[in-house]
Write an enzyme that holds these catalytic residues in place. Structure first.
Site, PDB file in Angstrom:
ATOM      1  N   HIS A  23      -2.059   1.091   9.206  1.00 28.06           N
ATOM      2  CA  HIS A  23      -2.023   0.865   7.754  1.00 28.06           C
ATOM      3  C   HIS A  23      -3.350   1.126   7.049  1.00 28.06           C
ATOM      4  O   HIS A  23      -3.433   0.995   5.837  1.00 28.06           O
ATOM      5  CB  HIS A  23      -1.585  -0.569   7.456  1.00 28.06           C
ATOM      6  CG  HIS A  23      -2.633  -1.593   7.797  1.00 28.06           C
ATOM      7  ND1 HIS A  23      -2.832  -2.042   9.068  1.00 28.06           N
ATOM      8  CD2 HIS A  23      -3.555  -2.226   7.021  1.00 28.06           C
ATOM      9  CE1 HIS A  23      -3.822  -2.918   9.070  1.00 28.06           C
ATOM     10  NE2 HIS A  23      -4.284  -3.050   7.852  1.00 28.06           N
TER      11      HIS A  23
HETATM   12  C1  UD1 Z   1      -5.308  -5.910   3.382  1.00 32.03           C
HETATM   13  C2  UD1 Z   1      -6.769  -5.950   3.814  1.00 32.03           C
HETATM   14  C3  UD1 Z   1      -6.895  -5.351   5.224  1.00 32.03           C
HETATM   15  C4  UD1 Z   1      -5.954  -6.011   6.193  1.00 32.03           C
HETATM   16  C5  UD1 Z   1      -4.536  -5.933   5.648  1.00 32.03           C
HETATM   17  C6  UD1 Z   1      -3.570  -6.605   6.594  1.00 32.03           C
HETATM   18  C7  UD1 Z   1      -8.420  -5.682   1.994  1.00 32.03           C
HETATM   19  C8  UD1 Z   1      -9.434  -4.761   1.427  1.00 32.03           C
HETATM   20  N1  UD1 Z   1      -7.615  -5.142   2.932  1.00 32.03           N
HETATM   21  O1  UD1 Z   1      -4.961  -4.546   3.264  1.00 32.03           O
HETATM   22  O2  UD1 Z   1      -8.229  -5.556   5.674  1.00 32.03           O
HETATM   23  O3  UD1 Z   1      -6.030  -5.348   7.446  1.00 32.03           O
HETATM   24  O4  UD1 Z   1      -4.522  -6.576   4.375  1.00 32.03           O
HETATM   25  O5  UD1 Z   1      -2.272  -6.601   6.175  1.00 32.03           O
HETATM   26  O6  UD1 Z   1      -8.360  -6.820   1.597  1.00 32.03           O
HETATM   27  N2  UD1 Z   1       2.009  -5.174  -0.407  1.00 32.03           N
HETATM   28  C9  UD1 Z   1       3.300  -5.655  -0.422  1.00 32.03           C
HETATM   29  N3  UD1 Z   1       3.499  -6.970  -0.180  1.00 32.03           N
HETATM   30  C10 UD1 Z   1       2.495  -7.834   0.073  1.00 32.03           C
HETATM   31  C11 UD1 Z   1       1.173  -7.340   0.075  1.00 32.03           C
HETATM   32  C12 UD1 Z   1       0.950  -6.014  -0.150  1.00 32.03           C
HETATM   33  O7  UD1 Z   1       4.239  -4.918  -0.658  1.00 32.03           O
HETATM   34  O8  UD1 Z   1       2.752  -9.034   0.303  1.00 32.03           O
HETATM   35  C13 UD1 Z   1       1.775  -3.737  -0.646  1.00 32.03           C
HETATM   36  C14 UD1 Z   1       1.436  -3.424  -2.076  1.00 32.03           C
HETATM   37  O9  UD1 Z   1       1.997  -2.191  -2.397  1.00 32.03           O
HETATM   38  C15 UD1 Z   1      -0.067  -3.307  -2.050  1.00 32.03           C
HETATM   39  C16 UD1 Z   1      -0.309  -2.733  -0.666  1.00 32.03           C
HETATM   40  O10 UD1 Z   1       0.686  -3.320   0.153  1.00 32.03           O
HETATM   41  O11 UD1 Z   1      -0.569  -2.527  -3.067  1.00 32.03           O
HETATM   42  C17 UD1 Z   1      -1.666  -3.009  -0.123  1.00 32.03           C
HETATM   43  O12 UD1 Z   1      -1.938  -4.427  -0.148  1.00 32.03           O
HETATM   44  P1  UD1 Z   1      -3.456  -4.929  -0.255  1.00 32.03           P
HETATM   45  O13 UD1 Z   1      -3.526  -6.399  -0.102  1.00 32.03           O
HETATM   46  O14 UD1 Z   1      -4.099  -4.339  -1.444  1.00 32.03           O
HETATM   47  O15 UD1 Z   1      -4.153  -4.258   0.989  1.00 32.03           O
HETATM   48  P2  UD1 Z   1      -3.663  -4.106   2.496  1.00 32.03           P
HETATM   49  O16 UD1 Z   1      -3.481  -2.668   2.779  1.00 32.03           O
HETATM   50  O17 UD1 Z   1      -2.533  -5.026   2.803  1.00 32.03           O
END
Ligand code: UD1
Length: 363
Positions: free
Chosen positions: A205
């Site tokens: 991811h």
């Molecule tokens: C975040 C962390 C990363 C960690 C990962 C684990 C940062 C910079 N990154 O990345 O270090 O390895 O979490 O999962 O903080 N989304 C959903 N549902 C959710 C959460 C996210 O659909 O509950 C989707 C959304 O489209 C969102 C994308 O995932 O924009 C990314 O989520 P985000 O929290 O921004 O970063 P991660 O890639 O999850």
């Protein structure tokens, strides 16, 4: 001592659970739990609270998704207001996600003590948002709790006073030790048609592996190479499925023979799947450590790791990101690694050590 513990994203939940459990019986520490809401889905958040026995958060900030700036700023604004209502002596943050730096920064500017759990890990890759979060959080922390000894050298090289650094071990492994037996009883293998040690798990991811069409295509080639050798389970992070869909690559993965694409797994099912896997192929930080603790071969599809002990002592191989190297690496990994061991202090007692240090400071 009033200690406000922060969770925001999936990898935080298993790190804070044992710390809260170790604090609860103590009169000297009054814990409070704040969930920023960086992750909010049932399968990215709620399920973990249930499975890990985490209490309902005292506050839920509900920040949700956004650009790094927006997400970090929202956490800061809302956490600042939370601290107005509920003053703390210490704010305890874990790991390297946006919620970690956001809450640490709010606390430090208010003169509140900051404790950082999993301090001092460095990939030396500033393209990774987590690396920026790690470096900055450590600079403004008063207590730096490290999970492997190499972290101290990194911190000292950045001018941090070693008196603030405490080598306590790995809290995520505390949670693994607590739940491994319960995980073993889960029916997930049968549900997914897997046989013990007869399959691979893939989790990918990182933005660098999925956010551009070129990187995503390379990642899909790597997935194809693993799946050509072993039946493969892929629990897709929402970021990965979203990006692959956007680039028209999702069907290529879901239609691969021998591949089962599944929802993000809960903690217990994923632990069960890792423990029984022949091989794990990942770009995660935490999974490199969990596979080392379990003695399961891990191939890390990245150019750097902030967790070098998983390579020098554990079962992890830092593969780089050339999909062409995957077939040979898979063959090699399946032979297993002689002499791999569980690192020092990854023994289920890291949270106790952290709480002992904080208790001493409160008296
Ligand atoms: C975040 C962390 C990363 C960690 C990962 C684990 C940062 C910079 N990154 O990345 O270090 O390895 O979490 O999962 O903080 N989304 C959903 N549902 C959710 C959460 C996210 O659909 O509950 C989707 C959304 O489209 C969102 C994308 O995932 O924009 C990314 O989520 P985000 O929290 O921004 O970063 P991660 O890639 O999850």
């Amino acid at each position: 001592m009033r200690v406000t513990c922060i969770v925001g994203a999936r990898p935080n939940f298993m790190k804070v659970a044992p710390i809260l459990a170790a604090m609860r019986p103590l009169d000297a520490i009054e814990p409070r739990l704040v969930h920023t809401g960086q992750h909010y889905d049932e399968r990215m958040s709620t399920l973990f609270f249930r499975e890990l026995g985490l209490p309902q958060p005292d506050a839920y900030l509900g920040v949700g998704s956004g650009s790094h700036a927006v997400q970090t700023a929202r956490v800061m604004e809302l956490f600042d207001a939370d601290l107005d209502q509920h003053p703390a002596d210490v704010v305890l943050v874990v790991g390297d996600v946006n919620s970690t730096i956001a809450c640490a920064l709010v606390a430090a500017k208010r003169g509140v003590g900051v404790a950082h759990v999993e301090a001092g890990l460095r990939s030396r890759d500033r393209q990774m948002p987590e690396e920026i979060n790690r470096v900055l959080t450590d600079q403004i922390s008063d207590w730096l709790f490290t999970s492997e000894r190499s972290a101290l050298d990194n911190l000292v090289a950045e001018g941090i006073d070693p008196a603030r650094v405490h080598f306590v071990g790995n809290v995520m492994i505390d949670t693994l030790v607590t739940h491994r037996a319960a995980a073993a009883r889960r029916p997930v293998l049968a549900d997914l048609g897997c046989t013990p040690k007869g399959y691979a798990i893939i989790t990918l991811h990182r933005p660098s592996n999925v956010d551009t069409p070129e990187a995503a295509a390379n990642t899909v080639r790597a997935v194809e190479a693993v799946a050509a050798r072993l039946p493969t389970i892929i629990p897709f992070h929402p970021r990965t499925s979203g990006k692959l869909q956007q680039f028209g690559l999702l069907d290529r993965v879901t239609s691969l023979p021998g591949v089962r694409v599944v929802e993000p797994q809960g903690y217990l099912d994923f632990l069960c799947l890792m423990d029984n896997a022949a091989l794990v192929f990942t770009d995660s930080g935490g999974i490199q450590e969990e596979t080392t603790a379990l003695g399961v071969p891990c191939l890390t599809f990245r150019d750097s790791t902030e967790r070098p002990i998983t390579v020098t002592e554990g079962t992890n191989v830092l593969l780089g990101t050339d999909a062409a190297s995957v077939p040979d690496a898979v063959e090699e990994a399946l032979k297993g690694r002689r002499g791999a061991r569980v690192p020092e202090y990854w023994d289920g007692k890291a949270a106790e050590r952290i709480v002992a240090v904080l208790s001493r400071a409160s008296s």
